[in-house]
Design a protein around this motif. Structure first.
Motif, PDB file in Angstrom:
ATOM      1  N   UNK A  25       0.800  -1.227   0.000  1.00 45.38           N
ATOM      2  CA  UNK A  25       0.000   0.000   0.000  1.00 45.38           C
ATOM      3  C   UNK A  25       0.834   1.280   0.000  1.00 45.38           C
ATOM      4  N   UNK A  26       2.098   1.190   0.404  1.00 39.22           N
ATOM      5  CA  UNK A  26       2.943   2.387   0.415  1.00 39.22           C
ATOM      6  C   UNK A  26       4.345   2.023  -0.060  1.00 39.22           C
ATOM      7  N   UNK A  27       4.482   1.629  -1.317  1.00 43.20           N
ATOM      8  CA  UNK A  27       5.797   1.219  -1.823  1.00 43.20           C
ATOM      9  C   UNK A  27       6.789   2.388  -1.819  1.00 43.20           C
ATOM     10  N   UNK A  28       8.021   2.021  -1.578  1.00 43.50           N
ATOM     11  CA  UNK A  28       9.143   2.970  -1.570  1.00 43.50           C
ATOM     12  C   UNK A  28       9.109   3.929  -0.393  1.00 43.50           C
ATOM     13  N   UNK A  29       8.147   3.775   0.506  1.00 41.12           N
ATOM     14  CA  UNK A  29       8.118   4.600   1.718  1.00 41.12           C
ATOM     15  C   UNK A  29       8.921   3.890   2.816  1.00 41.12           C
ATOM     16  N   UNK A  30       9.604   4.642   3.661  1.00 39.41           N
ATOM     17  CA  UNK A  30      10.388   4.013   4.728  1.00 39.41           C
ATOM     18  C   UNK A  30       9.497   3.319   5.758  1.00 39.41           C
ATOM     19  N   UNK A  31      10.003   2.223   6.248  1.00 40.87           N
ATOM     20  CA  UNK A  31       9.279   1.450   7.256  1.00 40.87           C
ATOM     21  C   UNK A  31      10.127   1.410   8.519  1.00 40.87           C
TER      22      UNK A  31
END
Length: 375
Positions: A303-309
């Motif tokens: 749901x939030x690709x390339x966003x930091x986790x």
């Protein structure tokens, strides 16, 4: 009254009834032959023989009308010695199929019948005849019949218990199969969902970067190939549980957590891990923590690709283990949070933990769980 009374006669019943009829007829004829010298009227002597034969024939119907035939035998044996054995068999039939007090009443009536017989046939010593022969004989028959009745009831009770135990076992087996299916579905979601999310990330990167160099395309393709191969291996392991005994499903451990993070980082997902959990975790708690992080990574990549986790796993014996997975502004549609997060909540509840998820005031999506860690 016994429930088996009046049922269809079995092969064993035919044998028992045949033996009872032949035995009563044989002994009755012998007794009749020994009494041919008695000083009694001929009509009474003939009535003795006819009544005895009738009682022997009525033994074939003793399972249908036991009380009625036993009472009839009481009346006939007032003057008939030929039907004495048949009367004993009918008394025992009552003892087998009815309560003890009913059979005692029939036995008492038969003893009265013997007293009256001694009067009608003018025997020399009716008192000795009654107390030395009739009383122990009839009460012995009643006791034997009561024993058969109690044994049948015991066997029936054991059979019913066995049937109930079998039904309970079948129900437990069905529930076990249902739990196994739910476990398989949960494992397939956790394992394959994560692998396919990695594939989606890499495939999406290739689609959005047509200007990528040959080396980058080859590297991404190799990661896709490797992830697809691993997904197939995971699928074989999960489906393999269908051929293996329950409980042999391959399970990850808490020690596999760094490998999971490394795989996500190789896929291009910026992951920050804070791991501070000194000491050995209970196996079921560590496995639950692993699944929570895995599901959080899967949802973030989906749901939030390339966003930091950001992943935080901290705890200590006696204080419990806290697992937090957060990522900024995921594009989650209302229908996308269903089964995976429900499964995680069930996992946490199974180890007596708790799990929460939702948006934070800062707009991040946060998956947080607390799991017990005994000291």
């Amino acid at each position: 009254m016994d429930k088996s009374l009046g049922r269809k006669r079995s092969a064993r019943d035919w044998v028992v009834d045949s033996v009872a009829f032949l035995l009563a007829l044989l002994i009755g004829v012998i007794l009749y032959g020994e009494n041919d010298t008695d000083q009694i009227p001929q009509w009474l002597f003939a009535a003795d023989f006819v009544s005895g034969i009738v009682l022997c024939l009525l033994l074939w119907f003793r399972r249908r009308w036991p009380i009625q035939l036993a009472v009839l035998a009481v009346v006939m044996t007032i003057y008939s010695e030929t039907g004495g054995i048949a009367a004993l068999v009918l008394t025992m039939t009552v003892a087998v199929y009815f309560r003890f007090r009913v059979s005692l009443l029939i036995a008492a009536l038969n003893i009265v019948s013997v007293v009256l017989y001694s009067v009608v046939r003018e025997t020399e010593d009716p008192g000795v005849l009654v107390y030395a022969t009739a009383v122990p004989l009839y009460f012995g028959v009643v006791g034997w019949g009561a024993y058969i009745r109690s044994r049948r009831q015991l066997v029936q009770t054991l059979r019913e218990r066995a049937e109930r135990a079998e039904a309970v076992a079948m129900l437990e087996a069905e529930q076990g199969q249902l739990r196994a299916r739910e476990e398989i579905a949960r494992e397939m979601h956790d394992v394959l969902g994560h692998r396919l999310s990695l594939l989606s990330v890499h495939a999406g990167a290739l689609a959005y970067r047509p200007d990528a160099s040959t080396e980058e395309i080859a590297g991404a393709a190799e990661i896709i190939r490797s992830s697809a191969h691993q997904a197939l291996q995971d699928l074989r392991e999960v489906i393999g549980v269908l051929r293996a005994p329950v409980g042999e499903l391959p399970q990850p451990t808490f020690g596999d957590l760094p490998v999971l993070i490394e795989g996500a980082q190789r896929a291009g997902v910026p992951v920050e891990l804070e791991l501070d959990a000194p000491g050995p975790l209970p196996e079921h708690v560590g496995r639950t923590a692993y699944r929570i992080v895995q599901e959080g990574l899967t949802n973030a990549m989906k749901h939030a690709p390339e966003e930091p986790v950001r992943i935080r796993v901290v705890g200590a014996p006696g204080n419990g283990l806290t697992v937090d997975v957060s990522n900024p502004a995921p594009k989650v549609r209302p229908g996308d949070q269903g089964q995976g997060l429900k499964g995680l909540r069930e996992r946490a509840a199974l180890v007596e933990g708790r799990l929460e998820h939702g948006r934070t005031p800062e707009g991040d999506f946060r998956l947080s769980a607390w799991l017990p860690w005994p000291s």
